[in-house]
Scaffold this motif. Sequence first.
Motif, PDB file in Angstrom:
ATOM      1  N   THR A   1     -20.045 -38.590  62.231  1.00  0.00           N
ATOM      2  CA  THR A   1     -20.956 -40.103  62.457  1.00  0.00           C
ATOM      3  C   THR A   1     -20.165 -40.926  63.238  1.00  0.00           C
ATOM      4  OG1 THR A   1     -19.907 -40.582  60.281  1.00  0.00           O
ATOM      5  CG2 THR A   1     -22.062 -39.242  60.440  1.00  0.00           C
ATOM      6  N   ASP A   2     -20.967 -42.133  63.582  1.00  0.00           N
ATOM      7  CA  ASP A   2     -20.369 -43.320  64.348  1.00  0.00           C
ATOM      8  C   ASP A   2     -19.123 -43.874  63.689  1.00  0.00           C
ATOM      9  OD1 ASP A   2     -21.958 -42.674  66.330  1.00  0.00           O
ATOM     10  OD2 ASP A   2     -23.529 -44.129  65.503  1.00  0.00           O
ATOM     11  N   ALA A   3     -19.151 -43.935  62.318  1.00  0.00           N
ATOM     12  CA  ALA A   3     -18.137 -44.352  61.399  1.00  0.00           C
ATOM     13  C   ALA A   3     -17.279 -43.391  60.844  1.00  0.00           C
ATOM     14  CB  ALA A   3     -18.651 -45.499  60.383  1.00  0.00           C
ATOM     15  N   SER A   4     -15.851 -43.916  60.880  1.00  0.00           N
ATOM     16  CA  SER A   4     -14.827 -42.757  60.186  1.00  0.00           C
ATOM     17  C   SER A   4     -14.494 -43.438  58.993  1.00  0.00           C
ATOM     18  CB  SER A   4     -13.808 -42.393  61.062  1.00  0.00           C
ATOM     19  OG  SER A   4     -14.393 -41.566  61.994  1.00  0.00           O
ATOM     20  N   TYR A   5     -14.874 -43.274  57.848  1.00  0.00           N
ATOM     21  CA  TYR A   5     -14.517 -44.290  56.683  1.00  0.00           C
ATOM     22  C   TYR A   5     -13.038 -43.607  56.023  1.00  0.00           C
ATOM     23  CZ  TYR A   5     -19.357 -45.111  56.866  1.00  0.00           C
ATOM     24  OH  TYR A   5     -20.571 -45.617  56.949  1.00  0.00           O
ATOM     25  N   THR A   6     -12.386 -45.050  55.566  1.00  0.00           N
ATOM     26  CA  THR A   6     -11.093 -44.486  55.044  1.00  0.00           C
ATOM     27  C   THR A   6     -11.335 -44.860  53.555  1.00  0.00           C
ATOM     28  OG1 THR A   6     -10.394 -46.643  55.203  1.00  0.00           O
ATOM     29  CG2 THR A   6      -9.952 -45.171  57.071  1.00  0.00           C
ATOM     30  N   PHE A   7     -10.089 -44.827  52.885  1.00  0.00           N
ATOM     31  CA  PHE A   7     -10.311 -45.230  51.253  1.00  0.00           C
ATOM     32  C   PHE A   7     -10.768 -46.800  51.197  1.00  0.00           C
ATOM     33  CE2 PHE A   7      -7.268 -41.322  50.887  1.00  0.00           C
ATOM     34  CZ  PHE A   7      -8.304 -40.701  50.199  1.00  0.00           C
ATOM     35  N   ASP A   8     -10.316 -47.443  52.353  1.00  0.00           N
ATOM     36  CA  ASP A   8     -10.744 -48.983  52.048  1.00  0.00           C
ATOM     37  C   ASP A   8     -12.071 -49.123  52.262  1.00  0.00           C
ATOM     38  OD1 ASP A   8      -8.030 -49.881  52.640  1.00  0.00           O
ATOM     39  OD2 ASP A   8      -8.011 -49.424  54.548  1.00  0.00           O
ATOM     40  N   ASP A   9     -12.874 -48.144  52.565  1.00  0.00           N
ATOM     41  CA  ASP A   9     -14.347 -48.011  52.287  1.00  0.00           C
ATOM     42  C   ASP A   9     -14.944 -47.508  51.165  1.00  0.00           C
ATOM     43  OD1 ASP A   9     -14.619 -49.263  55.015  1.00  0.00           O
ATOM     44  OD2 ASP A   9     -13.715 -47.360  55.862  1.00  0.00           O
ATOM     45  N   LEU A  10     -14.178 -47.274  50.044  1.00  0.00           N
ATOM     46  CA  LEU A  10     -14.523 -46.272  48.934  1.00  0.00           C
ATOM     47  C   LEU A  10     -14.411 -47.159  47.715  1.00  0.00           C
ATOM     48  CD1 LEU A  10     -15.053 -43.367  48.028  1.00  0.00           C
ATOM     49  CD2 LEU A  10     -12.504 -43.056  47.653  1.00  0.00           C
ATOM     50  N   THR A  11     -15.430 -46.877  46.779  1.00  0.00           N
ATOM     51  CA  THR A  11     -15.429 -47.246  45.669  1.00  0.00           C
ATOM     52  C   THR A  11     -15.507 -46.084  44.511  1.00  0.00           C
ATOM     53  OG1 THR A  11     -16.283 -49.584  46.126  1.00  0.00           O
ATOM     54  CG2 THR A  11     -16.334 -48.918  43.830  1.00  0.00           C
ATOM     55  N   VAL A  12     -14.812 -45.974  43.399  1.00  0.00           N
ATOM     56  CA  VAL A  12     -14.939 -45.185  42.456  1.00  0.00           C
ATOM     57  C   VAL A  12     -15.654 -45.759  41.263  1.00  0.00           C
ATOM     58  CG1 VAL A  12     -14.012 -43.260  41.076  1.00  0.00           C
ATOM     59  CG2 VAL A  12     -12.980 -43.698  43.296  1.00  0.00           C
ATOM     60  N   VAL A  13     -16.525 -45.325  40.678  1.00  0.00           N
ATOM     61  CA  VAL A  13     -17.100 -45.756  39.610  1.00  0.00           C
ATOM     62  C   VAL A  13     -17.339 -44.958  38.527  1.00  0.00           C
ATOM     63  CG1 VAL A  13     -18.707 -47.448  41.261  1.00  0.00           C
ATOM     64  CG2 VAL A  13     -19.883 -45.317  40.486  1.00  0.00           C
ATOM     65  N   MET A  14     -17.597 -45.484  37.356  1.00  0.00           N
ATOM     66  CA  MET A  14     -17.633 -44.711  36.092  1.00  0.00           C
ATOM     67  C   MET A  14     -18.141 -45.455  35.001  1.00  0.00           C
ATOM     68  SD  MET A  14     -13.823 -44.333  35.413  1.00  0.00           S
ATOM     69  CE  MET A  14     -13.031 -44.410  37.177  1.00  0.00           C
ATOM     70  N   GLY A  15     -18.856 -44.872  34.114  1.00  0.00           N
ATOM     71  CA  GLY A  15     -19.173 -45.591  32.860  1.00  0.00           C
ATOM     72  C   GLY A  15     -18.083 -45.074  31.784  1.00  0.00           C
ATOM     73  N   THR A  16     -17.700 -45.875  31.077  1.00  0.00           N
ATOM     74  CA  THR A  16     -16.750 -45.636  29.861  1.00  0.00           C
ATOM     75  C   THR A  16     -17.155 -46.170  28.638  1.00  0.00           C
ATOM     76  OG1 THR A  16     -15.509 -47.801  30.441  1.00  0.00           O
ATOM     77  CG2 THR A  16     -14.630 -46.034  31.712  1.00  0.00           C
ATOM     78  N   TYR A  17     -16.776 -45.196  27.662  1.00  0.00           N
ATOM     79  CA  TYR A  17     -17.106 -45.382  26.131  1.00  0.00           C
ATOM     80  C   TYR A  17     -15.958 -45.013  25.379  1.00  0.00           C
ATOM     81  CZ  TYR A  17     -19.478 -45.780  21.677  1.00  0.00           C
ATOM     82  OH  TYR A  17     -19.746 -45.963  20.323  1.00  0.00           O
ATOM     83  N   ASN A  18     -14.909 -45.617  24.779  1.00  0.00           N
ATOM     84  CA  ASN A  18     -13.907 -45.216  24.065  1.00  0.00           C
ATOM     85  C   ASN A  18     -13.178 -44.022  24.655  1.00  0.00           C
ATOM     86  OD1 ASN A  18     -14.971 -47.093  22.342  1.00  0.00           O
ATOM     87  ND2 ASN A  18     -15.873 -45.609  20.813  1.00  0.00           N
ATOM     88  N   GLU A  19     -12.707 -44.379  25.954  1.00  0.00           N
ATOM     89  CA  GLU A  19     -11.790 -43.471  26.689  1.00  0.00           C
ATOM     90  C   GLU A  19     -10.322 -43.968  26.716  1.00  0.00           C
ATOM     91  OE1 GLU A  19     -13.040 -40.698  27.573  1.00  0.00           O
ATOM     92  OE2 GLU A  19     -15.254 -40.786  28.005  1.00  0.00           O
ATOM     93  N   SER A  20      -9.935 -44.454  25.709  1.00  0.00           N
ATOM     94  CA  SER A  20      -8.443 -44.965  25.679  1.00  0.00           C
ATOM     95  C   SER A  20      -7.383 -43.904  25.906  1.00  0.00           C
ATOM     96  CB  SER A  20      -8.136 -45.812  24.585  1.00  0.00           C
ATOM     97  OG  SER A  20      -8.359 -45.257  23.547  1.00  0.00           O
ATOM     98  N   ASP A  21      -7.728 -42.665  25.632  1.00  0.00           N
ATOM     99  CA  ASP A  21      -6.991 -41.493  25.524  1.00  0.00           C
ATOM    100  C   ASP A  21      -6.730 -41.043  27.072  1.00  0.00           C
ATOM    101  OD1 ASP A  21      -6.396 -41.388  22.901  1.00  0.00           O
ATOM    102  OD2 ASP A  21      -7.924 -39.840  22.651  1.00  0.00           O
ATOM    103  N   ALA A  22      -7.819 -41.406  27.966  1.00  0.00           N
ATOM    104  CA  ALA A  22      -7.759 -40.608  29.139  1.00  0.00           C
ATOM    105  C   ALA A  22      -7.862 -41.716  30.191  1.00  0.00           C
ATOM    106  CB  ALA A  22      -9.018 -39.956  29.261  1.00  0.00           C
ATOM    107  N   ILE A  23      -8.196 -42.992  30.079  1.00  0.00           N
ATOM    108  CA  ILE A  23      -8.429 -43.736  31.118  1.00  0.00           C
ATOM    109  C   ILE A  23      -7.175 -44.018  32.015  1.00  0.00           C
ATOM    110  CG2 ILE A  23      -8.112 -45.823  29.804  1.00  0.00           C
ATOM    111  CD1 ILE A  23     -10.678 -46.860  31.384  1.00  0.00           C
ATOM    112  N   THR A  24      -5.843 -44.123  31.288  1.00  0.00           N
ATOM    113  CA  THR A  24      -4.802 -44.548  32.187  1.00  0.00           C
ATOM    114  C   THR A  24      -4.402 -43.221  33.142  1.00  0.00           C
ATOM    115  OG1 THR A  24      -3.751 -45.743  30.254  1.00  0.00           O
ATOM    116  CG2 THR A  24      -2.191 -44.739  32.055  1.00  0.00           C
ATOM    117  N   SER A  25      -4.689 -41.948  32.644  1.00  0.00           N
ATOM    118  CA  SER A  25      -4.451 -40.958  33.588  1.00  0.00           C
ATOM    119  C   SER A  25      -5.430 -41.039  34.875  1.00  0.00           C
ATOM    120  CB  SER A  25      -4.444 -39.652  32.723  1.00  0.00           C
ATOM    121  OG  SER A  25      -4.233 -38.409  33.695  1.00  0.00           O
ATOM    122  N   VAL A  26      -6.507 -41.128  34.625  1.00  0.00           N
ATOM    123  CA  VAL A  26      -7.713 -41.150  35.602  1.00  0.00           C
ATOM    124  C   VAL A  26      -7.336 -42.370  36.550  1.00  0.00           C
ATOM    125  CG1 VAL A  26      -9.984 -41.694  36.189  1.00  0.00           C
ATOM    126  CG2 VAL A  26      -9.575 -40.181  33.953  1.00  0.00           C
TER     127      VAL A  26
END
Length: 233
Positions: free
Chosen positions: A2-27
């Motif tokens: 495509t015309d644009a080559s995206y980098t990690f600066d163009d990226l957002t990682v999204v998630m819903g979280t509910y009582n994930e204290s055991d895992a969120i640091t690792s993620v």
Amino acid sequence: MTDASYTFDDLTVVMGTYNESDAITSVLTDIDRVTDGRADIICVDSSTDSTPEIAREHGATVIEQPPRGYGYAVETALSAAETPVVVTTDCDDTYPMDSLPRFLELINDGYDIVSGDRLYHGATAMPVLNRIGNAVFAVVASVLVGERVHDTTTGMRAYRRHVIEDIDWTENTGLSAELLLRPICRGYRTREEPILYTERLGETTLDPIDGGFAIAKSILTIGIEERFGITLT
């Protein structure tokens, strides 16, 4: 390409979280490691534990809202993202953040959606009932949308943001299926990419029976609406 080559600066990682204290640091640590800390991270949180505090400590933007279900949380997170590429994931450490470079590469190759296929490698860390259910969902969805799909309910996908903005989303528990099936029916270029799926950290809050029925209903609704133009929602 495509015309644009995206980098990690163009990226957002999204998630819903509910009582994930055991895992969120690792993620969150894995996301920062893989993207060199360049990707934005948004968590939509309904927790009663320390999940939102941990997320903020790791640089994530946290949007707190009352618990309303999976779809509401993910849709809020997707709507909050401002970058041209958005990746959804779950916050239970089951999804491989090491796949983010490959997902971004495929977006740059011209795909509108890259969907992680957990079942390709067997998903042995997934409970047997869930594996059977997901295989059945895939067969039913394939028949309804007229295209072979392999994993309708994966939580890890990359999207061009305009796809998210172009479609009115209607499902809650079944949003993961909707986020794949409606775009396929509307001609968006979609790629299923095999990913490894590992055992979750922490306890699941989704009842497999009730959740399975809700997802099956969503798949049937979406298939009928998209293939036959009948509005059911």
